[in-house]
Design a protein around this motif. Structure first.
Motif, PDB file in Angstrom:
ATOM      1  N   SER A 349      30.918  36.853  45.358  1.00  0.00           N
ATOM      2  CA  SER A 349      30.448  35.567  45.890  1.00  0.00           C
ATOM      3  C   SER A 349      31.061  34.397  45.131  1.00  0.00           C
ATOM      4  O   SER A 349      31.247  33.311  45.708  1.00  0.00           O
ATOM      5  CB  SER A 349      28.923  35.494  45.817  1.00  0.00           C
ATOM      6  N   VAL A 350      31.394  34.598  43.848  1.00  0.00           N
ATOM      7  CA  VAL A 350      32.078  33.548  43.090  1.00  0.00           C
ATOM      8  C   VAL A 350      33.461  33.306  43.674  1.00  0.00           C
ATOM      9  O   VAL A 350      33.896  32.168  43.853  1.00  0.00           O
ATOM     10  CB  VAL A 350      32.173  33.929  41.596  1.00  0.00           C
ATOM     11  N   ARG A 351      34.163  34.390  43.995  1.00  0.00           N
ATOM     12  CA  ARG A 351      35.482  34.258  44.629  1.00  0.00           C
ATOM     13  C   ARG A 351      35.377  33.513  45.950  1.00  0.00           C
ATOM     14  O   ARG A 351      36.181  32.605  46.238  1.00  0.00           O
ATOM     15  CB  ARG A 351      36.076  35.655  44.869  1.00  0.00           C
ATOM     16  N   VAL A 352      34.384  33.852  46.747  1.00  0.00           N
ATOM     17  CA  VAL A 352      34.199  33.201  48.038  1.00  0.00           C
ATOM     18  C   VAL A 352      33.909  31.714  47.846  1.00  0.00           C
ATOM     19  O   VAL A 352      34.461  30.855  48.547  1.00  0.00           O
ATOM     20  CB  VAL A 352      33.070  33.887  48.831  1.00  0.00           C
ATOM     21  N   ALA A 353      33.062  31.405  46.879  1.00  0.00           N
ATOM     22  CA  ALA A 353      32.719  30.003  46.624  1.00  0.00           C
ATOM     23  C   ALA A 353      33.927  29.198  46.164  1.00  0.00           C
ATOM     24  O   ALA A 353      34.005  27.988  46.399  1.00  0.00           O
ATOM     25  CB  ALA A 353      31.610  29.931  45.571  1.00  0.00           C
ATOM     26  N   MET A 354      34.887  29.870  45.536  1.00  0.00           N
ATOM     27  CA  MET A 354      36.100  29.185  45.090  1.00  0.00           C
ATOM     28  C   MET A 354      37.085  28.985  46.237  1.00  0.00           C
ATOM     29  O   MET A 354      38.101  28.303  46.065  1.00  0.00           O
ATOM     30  CB  MET A 354      36.755  29.964  43.946  1.00  0.00           C
ATOM     31  N   GLY A 355      36.816  29.639  47.385  1.00  0.00           N
ATOM     32  CA  GLY A 355      37.643  29.383  48.566  1.00  0.00           C
ATOM     33  C   GLY A 355      38.411  30.568  49.091  1.00  0.00           C
ATOM     34  O   GLY A 355      39.302  30.397  49.934  1.00  0.00           O
ATOM     35  N   HIS A 356      38.068  31.799  48.640  1.00  0.00           N
ATOM     36  CA  HIS A 356      38.844  32.959  49.081  1.00  0.00           C
ATOM     37  C   HIS A 356      37.891  34.070  49.518  1.00  0.00           C
ATOM     38  O   HIS A 356      37.423  34.875  48.714  1.00  0.00           O
ATOM     39  CB  HIS A 356      39.751  33.445  47.955  1.00  0.00           C
ATOM     40  N   LYS A 357      37.623  34.129  50.813  1.00  0.00           N
ATOM     41  CA  LYS A 357      36.678  35.108  51.345  1.00  0.00           C
ATOM     42  C   LYS A 357      37.212  36.529  51.241  1.00  0.00           C
ATOM     43  O   LYS A 357      36.484  37.459  50.873  1.00  0.00           O
ATOM     44  CB  LYS A 357      36.357  34.777  52.808  1.00  0.00           C
ATOM     45  N   GLU A 358      38.493  36.714  51.545  1.00  0.00           N
ATOM     46  CA  GLU A 358      39.083  38.049  51.521  1.00  0.00           C
ATOM     47  C   GLU A 358      39.313  38.502  50.088  1.00  0.00           C
ATOM     48  O   GLU A 358      39.586  37.694  49.202  1.00  0.00           O
ATOM     49  CB  GLU A 358      40.410  38.057  52.290  1.00  0.00           C
ATOM     50  N   PRO A 359      39.240  39.800  49.816  1.00  0.00           N
ATOM     51  CA  PRO A 359      39.519  40.308  48.462  1.00  0.00           C
ATOM     52  C   PRO A 359      40.986  40.143  48.099  1.00  0.00           C
ATOM     53  O   PRO A 359      41.844  39.976  48.967  1.00  0.00           O
ATOM     54  CB  PRO A 359      39.126  41.790  48.548  1.00  0.00           C
ATOM     55  N   PHE A 360      41.266  40.209  46.800  1.00  0.00           N
ATOM     56  CA  PHE A 360      42.631  40.061  46.301  1.00  0.00           C
ATOM     57  C   PHE A 360      43.352  41.409  46.156  1.00  0.00           C
ATOM     58  O   PHE A 360      44.501  41.451  45.732  1.00  0.00           O
ATOM     59  CB  PHE A 360      42.633  39.346  44.953  1.00  0.00           C
ATOM     60  N   HIS A 361      42.673  42.500  46.461  1.00  0.00           N
ATOM     61  CA  HIS A 361      43.286  43.829  46.472  1.00  0.00           C
ATOM     62  C   HIS A 361      43.884  44.198  45.108  1.00  0.00           C
ATOM     63  O   HIS A 361      45.044  44.595  44.999  1.00  0.00           O
ATOM     64  CB  HIS A 361      44.349  43.924  47.570  1.00  0.00           C
ATOM     65  N   LEU A 362      43.085  44.065  44.095  1.00  0.00           N
ATOM     66  CA  LEU A 362      43.478  44.477  42.749  1.00  0.00           C
ATOM     67  C   LEU A 362      43.542  45.997  42.686  1.00  0.00           C
ATOM     68  O   LEU A 362      42.599  46.689  43.061  1.00  0.00           O
ATOM     69  CB  LEU A 362      42.459  43.958  41.730  1.00  0.00           C
ATOM     70  N   THR A 363      44.679  46.535  42.210  1.00  0.00           N
ATOM     71  CA  THR A 363      44.845  47.991  42.096  1.00  0.00           C
ATOM     72  C   THR A 363      45.177  48.446  40.687  1.00  0.00           C
ATOM     73  O   THR A 363      45.060  49.631  40.382  1.00  0.00           O
ATOM     74  CB  THR A 363      45.980  48.480  43.022  1.00  0.00           C
ATOM     75  N   MET A 364      45.593  47.515  39.795  1.00  0.00           N
ATOM     76  CA  MET A 364      46.015  47.876  38.452  1.00  0.00           C
ATOM     77  C   MET A 364      45.358  46.964  37.432  1.00  0.00           C
ATOM     78  O   MET A 364      45.100  45.794  37.713  1.00  0.00           O
ATOM     79  CB  MET A 364      47.540  47.778  38.321  1.00  0.00           C
ATOM     80  N   LEU A 365      45.132  47.499  36.251  1.00  0.00           N
ATOM     81  CA  LEU A 365      44.489  46.741  35.181  1.00  0.00           C
ATOM     82  C   LEU A 365      45.071  47.186  33.845  1.00  0.00           C
ATOM     83  O   LEU A 365      45.146  48.387  33.556  1.00  0.00           O
ATOM     84  CB  LEU A 365      42.982  46.983  35.211  1.00  0.00           C
ATOM     85  N   GLY A 366      45.501  46.224  33.035  1.00  0.00           N
ATOM     86  CA  GLY A 366      46.027  46.526  31.707  1.00  0.00           C
ATOM     87  C   GLY A 366      44.911  46.555  30.677  1.00  0.00           C
ATOM     88  O   GLY A 366      44.097  45.631  30.611  1.00  0.00           O
ATOM     89  N   ILE A 367      44.866  47.594  29.865  1.00  0.00           N
ATOM     90  CA  ILE A 367      43.832  47.744  28.843  1.00  0.00           C
ATOM     91  C   ILE A 367      44.464  47.418  27.491  1.00  0.00           C
ATOM     92  O   ILE A 367      45.112  48.250  26.857  1.00  0.00           O
ATOM     93  CB  ILE A 367      43.237  49.162  28.839  1.00  0.00           C
ATOM     94  N   GLY A 368      44.304  46.181  27.062  1.00  0.00           N
ATOM     95  CA  GLY A 368      44.878  45.727  25.802  1.00  0.00           C
ATOM     96  C   GLY A 368      46.316  45.296  25.957  1.00  0.00           C
ATOM     97  O   GLY A 368      47.030  45.716  26.872  1.00  0.00           O
TER      98      GLY A 368
END
Length: 665
Positions: A349-368
């Motif tokens: 809901s924070v993302r939506v409130a910032m103006g982006h209803k659709e997801p950003f499709h995050l698939t990767m995350l760096g750990i450190g």
């Protein structure tokens, strides 16, 4: 010299293999890609001092601002009391003791205007004892190049938080370089100001400086790793990058000092560098990074702090198992929900409130970032806890581990031993391991086979690579042709082993001239213009003509390396086009014959070239295209499959494969 290209596939190439690494170093964000033109716009900057494990700051809220014109009787004070935003508690209290007094902002090297272009100016103000007009202008040598004015609405003393936001649209009457951003009061009085902004109206998404954005777009990046880099860790945990603080309106994003403000400090300079006022406004935060990825068609790859400040610069850490460490784990989950979550969820809901209803499709995350295992750091245990926490809820997220800051030390060997052991019992434990190479060109030439014998059970992210030539101390000249050719040679080996190296990005990405802590860098700029380096063009040639399959070279590339020729062929399976990247790193031209394993020649259809000059050649503001991609004209009657490459050249050849013979029974 014979170049052998089999039509047999060796490996698949990930479509997002070549990407970008963004870190706020060299004024890459504020003063760079973030199009905001003013410096210290909210009167929150600090002056940074210190050395390892002893960093401190002094508040300097008026940095970058001064009374203007100097001969006028006026006073500026940075005060606290009732700010626009509690996160940024300081603001300007300006007293004009005569008419037409005001103040100005230094704006890095001064304001740059382009004739007829428009610029959006905004600010908060409230009257203490003033009623009249406020003029905003850009001036140079007493000549006003753009201006606008607004009537200051009277405030009420019984409403101390009665800030009002004002907007102006300025149109430049002429080109200006090094101008003053000036604020003038037409009469005497006292006014308080906060949170000035001046943005080019043509900023991409209203955020990104257009020329820098276009240079990124032309690279067709497959991913963007952000926001760093060492700023993720911070030189102290208090100045680490906190992504949640960037998910607020810009006025409420707490200003932070940049860890690169204390780069190259020493006893001789009093542990106080010329970049001591390098701060982060966080106007370009996580939401903006996701928008940048979307605008460029690149996958997002954010990197998280694991409870460690920079291992080079600090001993600070948060111990696993503590409540404080639990917050770092929760941040990882909340980031994924912000990027991908439902619009009615806590962070979706924070993302939506910032103006982006659709997801950003995050698939990767760096750990450190660039972490390594020591008895005190316990990085492997930290990685394990992050992996368990994230994959328990989001098993589909691909995690990127760290091999430390280099590829030659015991810590690098220890990291790989750990990851190889872990995936034997848990295949999804790590997707790829981030390796960093800041080495001399000779290392790249000597290690084009670096990945030939790598185990294939864990993938590689060549996350920060750059050749560092030692021929000059001048920062802008370090991005020379010689370094770019060495990187191109190494990338032929990276691409040849696309079944293990799945991601690659040059580093650092940006450098502002005169505001540079680290070189070489891929793209250079000042307040007016920008230019690409030879290293940029190497990455562009790999990224834009990468194909979908690596073709086998039958080991023949090892023979050509003896004569300083490095190559790798790929094929676009959709079109059938074959692209062969070839580096001639010698001081002599080379005639190359390109055949398949049966000796049949390939037809050379098109050739793109970079170089053909001295290895010390570099680009500059004065000669931005000295080393740039050019297309070779094919001469009529040239022998099929034969090409001559000039000395010190990187080429991409578009080839037509020979038609196989059909045997008739």
């Amino acid at each position: 010299m014979k170049i052998t290209i089999s039509q047999r596939k060796r490996a698949d190439i990930m479509p997002d293999m070549m990407g970008l690494f963004f870190e706020d170093i060299n004024y890459a964000a504020d003063g760079g890609l973030y199009a905001e033109m003013l410096e210290n716009r909210a009167f929150e900057f600090v002056d940074c001092y210190g050395d390892k494990a002893d960093y401190y700051t002094e508040f300097d809220g008026l940095y970058g601002w001064e009374c203007y014109p100097k001969e006028k009787n006026a006073r500026m004070r940075c005060v606290m009391g009732s700010p626009v935003a509690e996160e940024n508690p300081h603001y300007l209290r300006f007293t004009a003791e005569e008419s037409q007094a005001g103040f100005k902002n230094q704006a890095y090297d001064g304001i740059v205007l382009k004739k007829d272009a428009q610029y959006e100016v905004s600010f908060y103000a409230r009257s203490i004892s003033y009623q009249g007009r406020i003029q905003i202008s850009v001036q140079k040598d007493g000549i006003i190049a753009a201006s606008g004015e607004t009537e200051l609405l009277p405030g009420k003393k019984q409403e101390p938080h009665n800030w009002k936001k004002y907007h102006l649209l300025l149109t430049a009457k002429e080109d200006v370089k090094g101008g003053d951003f000036a604020v003038m009061l037409e009469q005497t009085g006292v006014v308080e100001f906060d949170f000035f902004s001046m943005m080019p109206k043509d900023a991409v998404c209203g955020i990104f400086r257009r020329d820098l954005f276009e240079l990124l777009k032309d690279l067709q990046p497959g991913f963007i790793r952000f926001p760093g880099g060492c700023i993720i860790e911070g030189n102290t945990l208090s100045n680490r990058y906190r992504f949640k603080e960037t998910l607020k309106p810009v006025e409420h994003r707490r200003s932070n000092w940049n860890r690169w403000a204390v780069h190259l400090v020493n006893e001789e300079n009093g542990y106080h560098s010329v970049f001591s006022h390098y701060n982060q406004t966080l106007g370009m935060g996580y939401y903006e990074f996701f928008l940048l990825c979307e605008a460029l068609g690149a996958k997002p790859l954010p990197v998280l702090n694991v409870g460690l400040a920079c291992q080079y610069q600090s001993y600070e850490m948060v111990q696993p198992g503590t409540e404080a460490f639990g917050q770092y784990l929760q941040d990882a989950l909340d980031l994924i929900e912000f990027a991908n979550g439902a619009e009615d969820g806590r962070w979706g809901s924070v993302r939506v409130a910032m103006g982006h209803k659709e997801p950003f499709h995050l698939t990767m995350l760096g750990i450190g970032n660039e972490q390594w295992e020591t008895e005190k750091s316990g990085f492997f245990e930290r990685y394990r806890l992050f992996e368990e926490c994230i994959h328990a809820k989001y098993p589909e997220i691909r995690l990127i581990g760290s091999a430390g800051p280099d590829i030659t030390s015991e810590r690098y060997e220890k990291a790989w031993k750990y990851y190889h052991g872990a995936v034997k019992t848990q295949k999804n434990y790590v997707y790829a391991v981030d390796e960093h190479y800041y080495v001399e060109p000779d290392w790249f030439y000597a290690h084009t086979d670096f990945y030939d014998e790598y185990p294939r059970d864990v993938k590689v992210f060549a996350g920060e690579y750059a050749a560092h030539p030692g021929h000059t101390e001048l920062m802008e000249q370090k991005n020379c042709l010689g370094g770019a050719l060495a990187e191109a040679a190494f990338l032929t080996g990276v691409e040849r082993n696309a079944d293990v190296v799945v991601l690659a990005s040059y580093a650092p990405l940006f450098a502002r001239l005169g505001f540079t802590q680290w070189a070489p860098d891929m793209i250079w700029f000042d307040g007016e213009t920008s230019y690409a380096t030879p290293n940029y063009y190497v990455q562009k040639m790999f990224s834009c003509m990468k194909g979908t399959s690596v073709l086998d070279t039958l080991g023949e590339e090892k023979k050509t390396q003896m004569e300083q020729v490095y190559y790798n062929p790929v094929r676009d399976d959709a079109t059938g086009a074959v692209y062969c990247k070839i580096v001639n790193a010698s001081e002599k031209e080379k005639q190359l014959t390109i055949c398949d394993e049966t000796g049949k020649p390939y037809q050379v259809e098109r050739v793109w070239l970079l170089g053909g000059m001295e290895k010390e050649a570099f680009n500059s503001l004065e000669k931005p295209d000295r080393v740039a991609i050019r297309e070779m004209e094919q001469k009529a009657g040239e022998e099929r499959g034969v090409i001559t490459l000039e000395k010190n050249t990187f080429a991409v050849l578009q080839l037509i494969a020979p038609v196989p013979e059909i045997s008739l029974c």
